[in-house]
Write an enzyme that holds these catalytic residues in place. Structure first.
Site, PDB file in Angstrom:
ATOM      1  N   LYS A  79     -30.007 -40.821  35.494  1.00  8.70           N
ATOM      2  CA  LYS A  79     -30.989 -39.773  35.172  1.00  8.70           C
ATOM      3  C   LYS A  79     -31.825 -40.226  33.975  1.00  8.70           C
ATOM      4  CE  LYS A  79     -31.198 -34.745  34.281  1.00  8.70           C
ATOM      5  NZ  LYS A  79     -30.447 -33.495  34.079  1.00  8.70           N
ATOM      6  N   SER A 159     -31.887 -29.473  37.074  1.00  8.75           N
ATOM      7  CA  SER A 159     -32.869 -30.467  36.718  1.00  8.75           C
ATOM      8  C   SER A 159     -32.544 -31.860  37.240  1.00  8.75           C
ATOM      9  CB  SER A 159     -33.005 -30.533  35.190  1.00  8.75           C
ATOM     10  OG  SER A 159     -31.805 -31.000  34.598  1.00  8.75           O
ATOM     11  N   SER A 183     -27.508 -27.809  35.930  1.00  9.31           N
ATOM     12  CA  SER A 183     -28.314 -28.922  36.435  1.00  9.31           C
ATOM     13  C   SER A 183     -27.567 -30.028  37.156  1.00  9.31           C
ATOM     14  CB  SER A 183     -29.111 -29.542  35.294  1.00  9.31           C
ATOM     15  OG  SER A 183     -30.225 -28.759  35.036  1.00  9.31           O
TER      16      SER A 183
HETATM   17  N1  GLN Z   1     -32.019 -24.492  35.245  1.00 12.80           N
HETATM   18  C1  GLN Z   1     -31.520 -24.319  33.916  1.00 12.80           C
HETATM   19  C2  GLN Z   1     -32.641 -24.379  32.932  1.00 12.80           C
HETATM   20  O1  GLN Z   1     -33.729 -24.535  33.336  1.00 12.80           O
HETATM   21  C3  GLN Z   1     -30.455 -25.322  33.615  1.00 12.80           C
HETATM   22  C4  GLN Z   1     -31.001 -26.645  33.287  1.00 12.80           C
HETATM   23  C5  GLN Z   1     -29.938 -27.639  32.975  1.00 12.80           C
HETATM   24  O2  GLN Z   1     -28.769 -27.425  33.235  1.00 12.80           O
HETATM   25  N2  GLN Z   1     -30.357 -28.717  32.337  1.00 12.80           N
HETATM   26  O3  GLN Z   1     -32.451 -24.280  31.768  1.00 12.80           O
END
Ligand code: GLN
Length: 493
Positions: A79, A159, A183
């Site tokens: 990532k 994400s 995410s």
């Molecule tokens: N979807 C969540 C957010 O936008 C979690 C993102 C994540 O876990 N990095 O904050």
């Protein structure tokens, strides 16, 4: 020759050790797959073929010398949030244009020390903020899955959308990911892959671009439970460079796989039955309960009464920490600089053009909830709620529950540029309704594919465990995987 990308990490590892295949052959097969399919999927935003082949060659030498590490010769995608020395690291943001760190994150260092091979950097929501991978500066990732009878593009979740799509489409053997509010688990659920967010402190956060430091954790996305166990073992470590990493022995997670569930108590929280949840998700959950029961676990109904406050509290704590962490991007130290008439003008222009809309929204919310006069009403209140959420879990674990079973997401993958979601950020935030509690409480959580919906799209279940008891999650998720079978995305190359 058989398609080498079809091998799981465990299978490839065994064949490499038996010298039936070479790391160079395996790596080349993945590089070819990436070359063919990445144009369509946009999972990788930087491919590192020369580095990959050099690493594979070194792996082959170690394999020949009988000095193979636990992941020797296994090609992985990383990532873009992980700092990788001399390689594109931008958290998929414009503001980090051209940034190539002089350091390597602890998690990726651990993987390379075990012999893994880096294929490249994976797409993600900008600074890991999002649930659809649509906030990336590099454009959205396509989910390799399609609904029955439709050719419409779907999101892979976010994400870690690039990580999940690359694993599902077999553009890497496994991938690193991070999870601040879901995410790892939500994209795993959307792509029919397995993703585990370990306990806060299990993996070092050092060298990973920070989003919300008290919630961020690294973890793997893999094709099956065994592969996730192998990867986590390698990624986890206590690290003097991250004082929140914890010195608790890291078990050999793989060895728990296949152990019967006899004696385990699985809790089913009534608060995860949310209004408007599709009937299919409820059915999947019931199916999961039946599978675990058949495998010898006892099932108990539990209550986690503060669950409904988790999402609003998360969307105060996470932006608050983000607004502070992202203050460092000022056009002076890294990446983009947009010249201005003086230094303040330069800061403003750089940040205005460097950050995307979602990141700006978070910075503004975060700055607001931390500002004098509002701090007590929002941030402090959210921290109190966080303590109550954590206590809910402590109470059920104290009462003898070993793990908690819930749906992973309230729906299957949705369409790219879904107007309903694009017009209302709060609707997008609802994707995290089943996952954020786990980050708020610092617990481990795994998402495992459990079925397909009526349109033929993957759905996942989530298991939540006691602190530092990832083992029980692998043990239990494996039972679901065995019962549900594997779900392979259509081939793109
Ligand atoms: N979807 C969540 C957010 O936008 C979690 C993102 C994540 O876990 N990095 O904050």
């Amino acid at each position: 020759m058989t398609d080498l990308t079809a091998l799981t990490i465990a299978e490839a590892r065994d064949q490499l050790k038996a010298r039936a295949i070479t790391a160079t052959e395996l790596t080349s097969a993945y590089l070819k797959a990436i070359e063919t399919a990445n144009g369509a999927l946009n999972a990788y935003i930087a491919v590192t073929p020369d580095k990959a082949l050099d690493m594979a060659k070194a792996s082959d030498a170690r394999l020949a010398a009988g000095k193979a590490g636990a992941l020797e010769g296994i090609p992985l995608g990383i990532k873009d949030l992980f700092g990788t020395e001399g390689v594109h690291t931008q958290a998929c943001s414009h503001i980090l244009d051209g940034f190539k760190p002089h350091y390597e994150s602890t998690v990726t260092s651990n993987l390379w020390a075990d012999g893994a091979v880096m294929l490249g950097k994976l797409n993600m929501d900008e600074f890991a903020m999002g649930s659809s991978n649509e906030s990336s500066y590099y454009g959205p990732v396509k989910n390799p899955w399609r609904a029955n009878g439709s050719n419409a593009d779907l999101v892979p979740g976010g994400s870690s959308g690039g990580s999940a799509a690359a694993v599902a489409a077999r553009l890497c053997a496994g991938a690193t990911a991070t999870d601040t509010g879901g995410s790892i688990r939500q994209p795993a659920a959307f792509t029919g892959t397995v993703g585990i967010k370990p306990t806060y402190g299990r993996c070092s956060r050092w060298g990973i671009v920070a989003f919300a430091s008290s919630l961020d954790q690294a973890g793997p996305i893999a094709r099956d439970v065994r592969d996730a166990a192998i990867l986590l073992k390698s990624m986890a470590s206590v690290d003097s460079k991250d004082t929140t990493s914890v010195d608790i022995a890291i078990p050999d997670y793989e060895s728990i796989i296949g152990k019967p569930l006899t004696g385990l108590k699985i809790g089913i929280p009534k608060e995860y039955r949310v209004e408007g949840m599709p009937e299919e998700i409820e059915k999947l959950w019931q199916q999961g309960i039946a599978w675990l029961k058949d495998a010898g676990a006892s099932i108990v109904d539990i209550s986690l009464p503060h669950t409904k406050y988790a999402l609003p509290a998360y969307y105060i704590v996470a932006p608050a920490e983000a607004s502070s962490n992202l203050a460092r991007y000022d056009g002076v130290r890294f990446g983009l600089r947009v010249p201005g008439k003086d230094i303040v003008d330069m800061y403003e222009r750089t940040r205005a053009s460097g950050f995307g809309d979602e990141v700006k929204r978070r910075i503004m919310i975060g700055t607001y909830v931390l500002s004098a006069g509002y701090y007590d009403a929002y941030y402090l209140q959210a921290q109190k709620v966080r303590t109550l959420i954590k206590k809910d879990f402590e109470d059920v674990f104290h009462a003898g529950v070993d793990a908690i079973l819930t749906p992973a997401t309230p729906s299957a993958a949705f369409g790219i540029a879904d107007q309903d979601l694009a017009s209302d950020p709060v609707k997008m935030y609802l994707n995290d309704i089943f996952t954020v509690t786990v980050n708020m409480a610092g617990l481990p959580g795994i998402a495992v594919p459990a079925g397909l919906d009526s349109r033929g799209l993957p759905l996942g279940l989530q298991l939540i465990g006691r602190p530092f008891d990832e083992e029980t999650l692998f043990q239990t998720a494996y039972v679901i995987e065995q019962a549900a079978g594997r779900f392979n995305a259509p081939k793109w190359w």
